[in-house]
Design a protein around this motif. Structure first.
Motif, PDB file in Angstrom:
ATOM      1  N   ALA A  16     -15.794 -10.613  -4.878  1.00 38.33           N
ATOM      2  CA  ALA A  16     -15.509  -9.427  -4.062  1.00 38.33           C
ATOM      3  C   ALA A  16     -14.617  -9.782  -2.877  1.00 38.33           C
ATOM      4  O   ALA A  16     -13.660  -9.068  -2.565  1.00 38.33           O
ATOM      5  N   ILE A  17     -14.920 -10.891  -2.220  1.00 39.67           N
ATOM      6  CA  ILE A  17     -14.117 -11.295  -1.054  1.00 39.67           C
ATOM      7  C   ILE A  17     -12.693 -11.616  -1.477  1.00 39.67           C
ATOM      8  O   ILE A  17     -11.720 -11.151  -0.876  1.00 39.67           O
TER       9      ILE A  17
ATOM     10  N   LYS B 229       0.807  -1.215   0.000  1.00 40.36           N
ATOM     11  CA  LYS B 229       0.000   0.000   0.000  1.00 40.36           C
ATOM     12  C   LYS B 229       0.844   1.271   0.000  1.00 40.36           C
ATOM     13  O   LYS B 229       0.638   2.189   0.782  1.00 40.36           O
TER      14      LYS B 229
ATOM     15  N   TYR C 294     -11.155 -10.659  -4.156  1.00 41.74           N
ATOM     16  CA  TYR C 294     -10.497  -9.435  -4.620  1.00 41.74           C
ATOM     17  C   TYR C 294      -9.841  -8.696  -3.454  1.00 41.74           C
ATOM     18  O   TYR C 294      -8.712  -8.209  -3.552  1.00 41.74           O
ATOM     19  N   SER C 295     -10.555  -8.658  -2.312  1.00 41.47           N
ATOM     20  CA  SER C 295     -10.051  -7.889  -1.176  1.00 41.47           C
ATOM     21  C   SER C 295      -8.828  -8.547  -0.526  1.00 41.47           C
ATOM     22  O   SER C 295      -8.048  -7.881   0.139  1.00 41.47           O
ATOM     23  N   ILE C 296      -8.649  -9.840  -0.701  1.00 41.66           N
ATOM     24  CA  ILE C 296      -7.473 -10.483  -0.094  1.00 41.66           C
ATOM     25  C   ILE C 296      -6.490 -10.995  -1.149  1.00 41.66           C
ATOM     26  O   ILE C 296      -5.539 -11.703  -0.834  1.00 41.66           O
ATOM     27  N   TYR C 297      -6.709 -10.592  -2.398  1.00 40.98           N
ATOM     28  CA  TYR C 297      -5.869 -11.081  -3.499  1.00 40.98           C
ATOM     29  C   TYR C 297      -4.371 -10.837  -3.271  1.00 40.98           C
ATOM     30  O   TYR C 297      -3.561 -11.769  -3.392  1.00 40.98           O
TER      31      TYR C 297
END
Lengths: 231, 252
Positions: B134-135, A94, B137-140
């Motif tokens: 979506a899930i 990030k 994607y967030s932890i990819y």
């Protein structure tokens, strides 16, 4: 005493009753360069993994609370074909573009076109630099470095150590560097820990690297090794 | 008839896209055969669902959960590589599946029967597919770091086991939904093939992951269209389409 960023006391690591680290104790102060020196199979990488908290151990490993650790691994990228760009790799942390550029500048990469490259296809020297830059993101107080010689030619190796010395000065980092290469100690270390399952020697390089401790660490090989490198 | 094809098409598009997207992680994680194995693990559930007349996806999902849990538990108790454990559970499931599945339904269980999709199925498939993507994607990024270097992941406080479990559960959901599209034998191919093609064509993760999703969707559209024209089952035609994309990717 309270300048210590890391205290290790009576550390023991064993795999299936096979002892890999035997009753090891040492400290790391802020801004100190500690080289952990030992032959292959001496338990150096295992020790680093224990410091990172990746594997179980007995004894005490105490980091100063809230300390940020940057880690530069030895083995990386099992799959060279992975479609991962250098930029995406940095963004995992990030980071903004500025910090990314600053970290790359610190490791001597000025040409930012590398950001668009696949990480599996850049040269091993460049990869080493990119990994160090990655370790620097987020401004850690300690950098753990596993065997930077692995997979890099001598010329590249030379610059990596100069590079580390430069980064260390610029950023006031403590660095723990693991290696089997004796010449690194004289170039780089404030203190040296000779490891062969247990601590064979520990202290400032000039004081502890007498012929006897090196003999105990490497056996007979070391004379030839030292001769080759010279001074 | 037309409306049935529409439901099939919509279901296949959502499930195929999600399968492709998840597949992009499976290839980088060197788990390419896990999707295949899990498809087979679902077979006893499909069999029981057909026998007792409830939705095959639910039956599949229950057995997938059991299978994943079993692999999860055994993993900590033996030194065997996960692949061997998956292999054993996979053949056990196949054996049970063949015993419980009614014989005249066996073919549908193995290669899918998308024409049996209802409106409710379609809506559930779409919602779950979007949720799973979506899930993941967030932890990819965390999953990718874990797969390129465990040490790097742990030193950055990434809980590898937790994210792997989430990933496996996501795979279970998509395999359960995909059972209707491609069947227990072929669902693995729907996970792997679009991702493999996309990997060949991509220079970065963004292109790779979304490319896999797009190729998953394209394969399904092409497969269902071919099925409408030829009257053959959609499942094998979808896989056929995805392999064509893969073959084309080899030229780049």
């Amino acid at each position: 005493m309270n300048k210590n960023i890391l205290e290790v006391k009576n550390l023991n690591i064993a795999f299936n009753s096979n002892k890999v680290i035997d009753n090891l104790s040492f400290n790391l102060e802020e801004k100190e360069n500690l080289v952990i020196l030992g032959p292959n199979g001496a338990g150096k990488t295992i020790l680093l993994k224990a410091l990172l908290g990746v594997i179980p151990f007995e004894g005490e490993i105490k980091w100063k609370s809230g300390v940020k650790i940057g880690y530069v691994p030895q083995k990386f990228l099992p799959d060279k074909g992975i479609p991962l760009s250098v930029e995406e790799f940095f963004k995992f942390k990030k980071t903004g573009y500025e910090e990314m550029r600053e970290a790359l500048r610190a490791v001597g990469i000025k040409d930012l076109s590398i950001l668009k490259n696949k990480i599996g296809v850049i040269s091993s020297g460049q990869l080493q630099r990119v990994l160090i830059a990655w370790g620097l993101l987020g401004n850690p107080q300690v950098l753990l470095f596993d065997e930077p010689t692995a997979g890099i030619d001598i010329e590249g190796e030379e610059t990596i150590y100069n590079l580390l010395a430069k980064i260390e000065k610029e950023r006031d980092l403590a660095i723990i560097l693991v290696t089997h290469d004796l010449s690194v100690v004289y170039k780089f270390a404030d203190s040296v820990l000779c490891l062969n399952k247990k601590a064979v020697c520990y202290g400032a390089p000039q004081e502890v690297l007498g012929g006897d401790s090196l003999n105990r660490l490497y056996g007979g090989e070391i004379k030839l090794y030292k001769h080759n490198h010279g001074h | 008839m037309a409306i049935d094809y529409l439901y099939s098409l919509i279901t296949a598009i959502f499930v195929g896209g999600a399968a492709g997207y998840l597949g992009s992680l499976m290839i980088t994680k060197r788990m390419a055969l896990v999707g295949d194995a899990l498809g087979h693990v679902a077979l006893p559930g499909i069999g029981l669902a057909l026998l007792w007349g409830f939705n095959v996806s639910y039956g599949a999902f229950i057995f997938l959960l059991l299978g994943i849990l079993l692999i999860w538990l055994l993993e900590g108790r033996t030194d065997l590589p996960t692949e061997s454990l998956v292999g054993v559970i996979f053949v056990l499931s196949l054996a049970i599946g063949f015993l419980v599945t009614p014989e005249h339904e066996l073919l549908h269980a193995l290669v899918g029967d998308i024409s049996s999709v209802s409106l409710l199925d379609t809506i559930i498939s779409a919602v779950l597919s979007i949720g799973v993507v979506a899930i993941i994607y967030s932890i990819y990024p965390k999953l990718i770091i874990s797969s390129i270097s465990e040490d790097l992941a742990v030193s950055n406080n990434i809980k590898i086991k937790k994210y792997n479990l989430i990933y496996l559960l996501a795979i279970a959901v998509i395999v359960a939904l995909g059972i209707k599209v491609a069947g227990s034998l072929l669902i693995g191919a729907l996970v792997i093939t679009p991702a493999a093609a996309s990997k060949k064509l991509s220079r970065n993760l963004f292109q790779y992951s979304w490319g896999a999703l797009a190729l998953g969707i394209l394969s399904c559209v092409l497969g269902v269209a071919l099925s409408a024209i030829t009257g053959f089952a959609a499942g094998p035609l979808i896989i056929f389409a995805s392999v064509i994309f893969f073959a084309i990717s080899l030229f780049f």
